[in-house]
Design an enzyme around this catalytic site. Structure first.
Site, PDB file in Angstrom:
ATOM      1  N   GLN A 118       0.850  -1.188   0.000  1.00  9.14           N
ATOM      2  CA  GLN A 118       0.000   0.000   0.000  1.00  9.14           C
ATOM      3  C   GLN A 118       0.890   1.244   0.000  1.00  9.14           C
ATOM      4  OE1 GLN A 118      -3.257   0.107  -0.290  1.00  9.14           O
ATOM      5  NE2 GLN A 118      -3.757  -2.053  -0.018  1.00  9.14           N
ATOM      6  N   CYS A 132      -9.714  -0.056  -5.795  1.00 14.68           N
ATOM      7  CA  CYS A 132      -8.877   1.060  -6.237  1.00 14.68           C
ATOM      8  C   CYS A 132      -9.410   1.654  -7.531  1.00 14.68           C
ATOM      9  CB  CYS A 132      -7.421   0.609  -6.413  1.00 14.68           C
ATOM     10  SG  CYS A 132      -7.201  -0.702  -7.623  1.00 14.68           S
ATOM     11  N   GLU A 191      -9.814   5.471  -3.867  1.00 16.15           N
ATOM     12  CA  GLU A 191      -9.866   4.141  -3.249  1.00 16.15           C
ATOM     13  C   GLU A 191     -11.081   4.147  -2.338  1.00 16.15           C
ATOM     14  OE1 GLU A 191      -7.100   0.558  -2.049  1.00 16.15           O
ATOM     15  OE2 GLU A 191      -6.558   2.259  -3.295  1.00 16.15           O
TER      16      GLU A 191
END
EC number: 2.1.1.-
Length: 366
Positions: free
Chosen positions: A190, A324, A358
């Site tokens: 991430q 995403c 996101e």
């Protein structure tokens, strides 16, 4: 916006625009109000990649303008972590006078952590030899002498030279626990650590009081699986990339978690196994039917869930979906909304000052 300057004074405006856009996209599905999660306004990216431009004796980081394709010199990159920004000029100062290390160097990748560790990958259009390795070791030692907990890696066509190790260990404070995550060079992590912490805590809150077991597809290094393990009796997780599976196994041990099982297979293969279409040697010793998975967690690629996996996901009472790409999420919701309803909706500002969003949804069976 330029790579060297962020419009931090407009952060709230760009976040409000994303909230409005997501609300409009989710309106057809009867979604509840968006719960937004803010990013730091600067130094939020834990990784960065730069092309290297050679100009006589000089060399420097560059990026390309998305519209004009013109190259932009980047001496500081405020979107990246403070650790990356501290290292960037010192690294180039060391590379410029060193013909062995700078020759045909075309890219530098940085992967940093909140815990103070960093990996630097130097990418070349040439063969790397012992002279390169000796020069790289001297560079590594010099930077460590300046206080950097650095790992240095050289890459060329079909070549990877790892001086010590190709991983760093991140430590994230998640709901009162210090979670250890091994992150491997050139594997997915991430990018925004502050948002990642908030995503993990949101997922924990969304599954608090859940019954039975959890199934996760696309688990990576166990980022979500390990944090969510505290809310479930057992966790069964799938991942296809070998380095990520190895990192996940390390993270299970490092966090002293004993109720997570990682299987190396794709989501499509797992769907076939669950449907009895194929038998897999990798599943020997694992009784899939001993799991009572009432919740499934998915964090798919930008393309979303394929048709077969989408059908399999619908078989679970609770679906936690991190996306995403809200466009492919909406495509999937046209199917999922027939059997489930959205009870929670979150926007995670993983990529400030860009159009990217996101988001997370919790769906419960109707």
């Amino acid at each position: 916006m330029t790579p060297s300057m962020l419009p931090t004074e407009h952060y709230d405006d760009q976040l409000s625009e994303k909230i409005h856009r997501l609300e409009q996209m989710m309106q057809p599905f009867g979604a509840p109000a968006v719960q937004p999660f803010r990013s730091p306004v600067s130094h939020y990216r834990m990784r960065a990649e730069f092309r290297i431009w050679h100009d006589g004796d000089d060399l420097y980081h560059i990026m390309f303008d998305p519209q004009s394709k013109q190259r932009i010199r980047v001496d500081q990159f405020p979107a990246a972590s403070e650790l990356i920004n501290r290292l960037m000029p010192l690294l180039l100062d060391a590379l410029r006078p060193n013909p062995t290390l700078r020759h045909k160097l075309f890219q530098i990748d940085y992967l940093s952590t909140r815990s103070g560790q960093i990996i630097v990958s130097l990418l070349y259009h040439r063969t790397l030899d012992d002279a390169w390795k000796q020069a790289a070791e001297a560079l590594r030692d010099a930077l460590r002498g300046q206080g950097f907990a650095i790992q240095l890696i050289g890459r060329a066509s079909k070549t990877k030279i790892c001086l010590d190790q190709d991983w760093v260990d991140e430590v994230l404070p998640v709901a009162g626990r210090q979670m250890i995550y091994r992150q491997v060079e050139n594997s997915f992590t991430q990018p925004n650590a502050a948002i990642n912490i908030q995503m993990l805590e949101w997922a924990l809150d969304a599954t608090r009081g859940a019954e039975g077991d959890l199934l996760e597809l696309y688990c990576g290094n166990g980022n979500f699986s390990l944090a969510l393990a505290h809310n479930f009796r057992q966790v069964l997780a799938t991942e296809i990339a070998k380095p990520s599976v190895a990192a996940a196994q390390y993270n299970i041990a490092a966090n002293q978690i004993n109720n997570v099982q990682i299987i190396r297979m794709s989501a499509e293969e797992f769907t076939q196994a669950m449907q009895g279409v194929r038998a897999f040697n990798r599943l020997q010793g694992i009784d899939l039917h001993s799991y009572e998975c009432n919740t499934i967690f998915v964090d798919p690629p930008r393309s979303g869930l394929d048709t077969e996996t989408l059908g399999m996901v619908q078989g679970y009472p609770n679906i936690l979906y991190i996306s995403c790409n809200p466009l492919t999420l909406c495509d999937n919701l046209h199917t999922l909304n027939q059997s489930h309803r959205i009870t929670r909706l979150a926007l995670f500002d993983q990529f400030p000052y860009t159009h990217h969003m996101e988001c997370g949804v919790l769906l419960e069976r109707r």
